[in-house]
Design a protein around this motif. Structure first.
Motif, short mmCIF file in Angstrom:
data_model
loop_
_atom_site.label_atom_id
_atom_site.label_comp_id
_atom_site.label_asym_id
_atom_site.label_seq_id
_atom_site.Cartn_x
_atom_site.Cartn_y
_atom_site.Cartn_z
N TYR A 31 27.88 26.63 68.57
CA TYR A 31 28.67 27.68 69.19
C TYR A 31 28.37 27.82 70.67
N ARG A 33 29.25 30.82 73.80
CA ARG A 33 29.89 32.05 74.29
C ARG A 33 30.11 31.89 75.79
N ARG A 114 25.31 29.68 76.19
CA ARG A 114 26.20 30.57 76.92
C ARG A 114 26.55 29.94 78.26
N ASN A 125 36.59 36.30 78.06
CA ASN A 125 35.43 35.97 77.24
C ASN A 125 35.89 35.19 76.02
N ILE A 127 34.61 32.83 72.48
CA ILE A 127 33.62 32.30 71.54
C ILE A 127 34.20 31.01 70.99
N THR A 169 31.27 39.07 68.00
CA THR A 169 30.89 39.36 69.40
C THR A 169 29.58 40.10 69.47
N ALA A 172 26.81 37.68 68.71
CA ALA A 172 26.65 36.70 69.79
C ALA A 172 25.96 37.33 70.99
N GLU A 173 26.20 38.61 71.25
CA GLU A 173 25.60 39.26 72.42
C GLU A 173 24.16 39.67 72.18
#
Length: 328
Positions: A31, A33, A114, A125, A127, A169, A172-173
């Motif tokens: 992944y 971001r 990221r 933004n 993903i 989200t 991920a953050e």
């Protein structure tokens, strides 16, 4: 039991299409971001044997794939590239783009990073993910999908996308313990829902193998082969499973699937064997025995005839890939 009763039983006990979708469990997941500000543009390389997806959590983006119309994504929309084709992500059509690997990135884990880049304008933004599917049913489903798919959050019935995105989200953050697992599970849902939407609405999904899965008789026979691939199947036993005569079943199967029933059985077994070989958890001899072959040599001949490579060399290649050192 008469034919109508048999068909009713088939419908009640087997859901071939549902079983096919159940096999869509991701593996080899990675992944990213991205926090982007206009103007921005990214060239993504081809990733053969991967399904790639992009989810816009804020702002908008354009996806451009060779020989396909550009696709606009708004917040909440999802783009899938089932065959891992190279493509561009940009803030506007025709905007300049930079190779993905030339962008600065922050590695947040073995499978997660990221990217923060852009010119300071409007914020987008994303993903994004690149995943593989090892199960042969999943590979068959993915192989039938178009090069670019788009699931729009604004379409009635897709409100669940926003809820899923909020979870993804947030994980991920914050990167809390177990966050990687949660992202993977919700990504499973997003991808499967996108494929379901395509199956429900695209006319091409009503034909061929996917269309055959919807047939209550042919679909049952296919599902039973998937469930029990090592059974000593023959044309009569498959026809009995479908509650049809041998001749009617053979003709209907050929028409809907595009190959004979027994060729499908052999191809399916070899697909399973290839999956097991790539996983590296069984020897060639063990797989031959598992599939009911009298000898390793007989299995090897059948495998090479069907897949074009010997099982031993495929297993060695998978082992070499698994043990090779990786560089950053």
């Amino acid at each position: 039991m008469d034919r109508d009763a048999a068909l009713k039983t088939i419908r009640q006990t087997v859901d071939p299409l549902g079983e096919a979708l159940h096999s869509l469990h991701m593996s080899g997941t990675f992944y990213c971001r991205s926090e982007l500000t206009a103007p921005w543009g990214v060239d993504l390389p081809a990733m053969p044997h991967c399904l790639m997806f992009h989810v816009v959590s804020q702002g908008e983006a354009w996806v451009t794939v060779p020989d396909a119309d550009p696709c606009h994504l708004s917040a909440g929309d999802i783009a899938l590239l089932p065959h891992g084709e190279g493509h561009q992500l940009t803030h506007a059509i025709g905007a300049p783009s930079v190779d993905l690997f030339d962008l600065p990135r922050e590695e947040l884990g073995d499978r997660y990073e990221r990217i923060i880049t852009g010119g300071g304008g409007a914020v987008t933004n994303l993903i994004c993910g690149a995943v593989t599917f090892s199960h042969p049913v999943a590979q068959q489903v993915i192989g039938m999908l178009p090069k670019l798919m788009n699931l729009r959050a604004s379409v009635p019935g897709n409100a669940w996308i926003h809820d899923s995105l909020r979870f993804i989200t947030a994980e991920a953050e914050n990167l809390r313990p177990g966050g990687d697992t949660i992202i993977t599970r919700f990504s499973d849902i997003l991808v499967i829902q996108a494929i379901r939407a395509w199956i429900d609405h695209d006319p091409s999904a009503q034909q061929g193998w996917l269309g055959a899965l919807r047939d209550p008789q042919i679909g049952r026979a296919i599902a039973m082969v998937h469930r029990d691939p090592v059974r000593d199947w023959n044309l009569q036993s498959l026809a009995d499973t479908a509650a049809m005569s041998r001749s009617a079943f053979a003709a209907a199967f050929q028409e809907k699937v595009g190959e004979t029933p027994m060729h499908y059985v052999r191809r399916w077994r070899m697909g399973l064997a290839e999956s097991w070989l790539r996983e590296g958890q069984a020897t060639v001899a063990e797989i031959a025995d598992r599939l009911g072959y009298q000898s390793e040599a007989a299995f090897s001949r059948a495998f090479k005839s069907m897949r074009g490579v010997s099982p031993g060399s495929l297993r060695k290649g998978a082992n070499a890939t698994a043990t090779a050192p990786t560089g950053k």
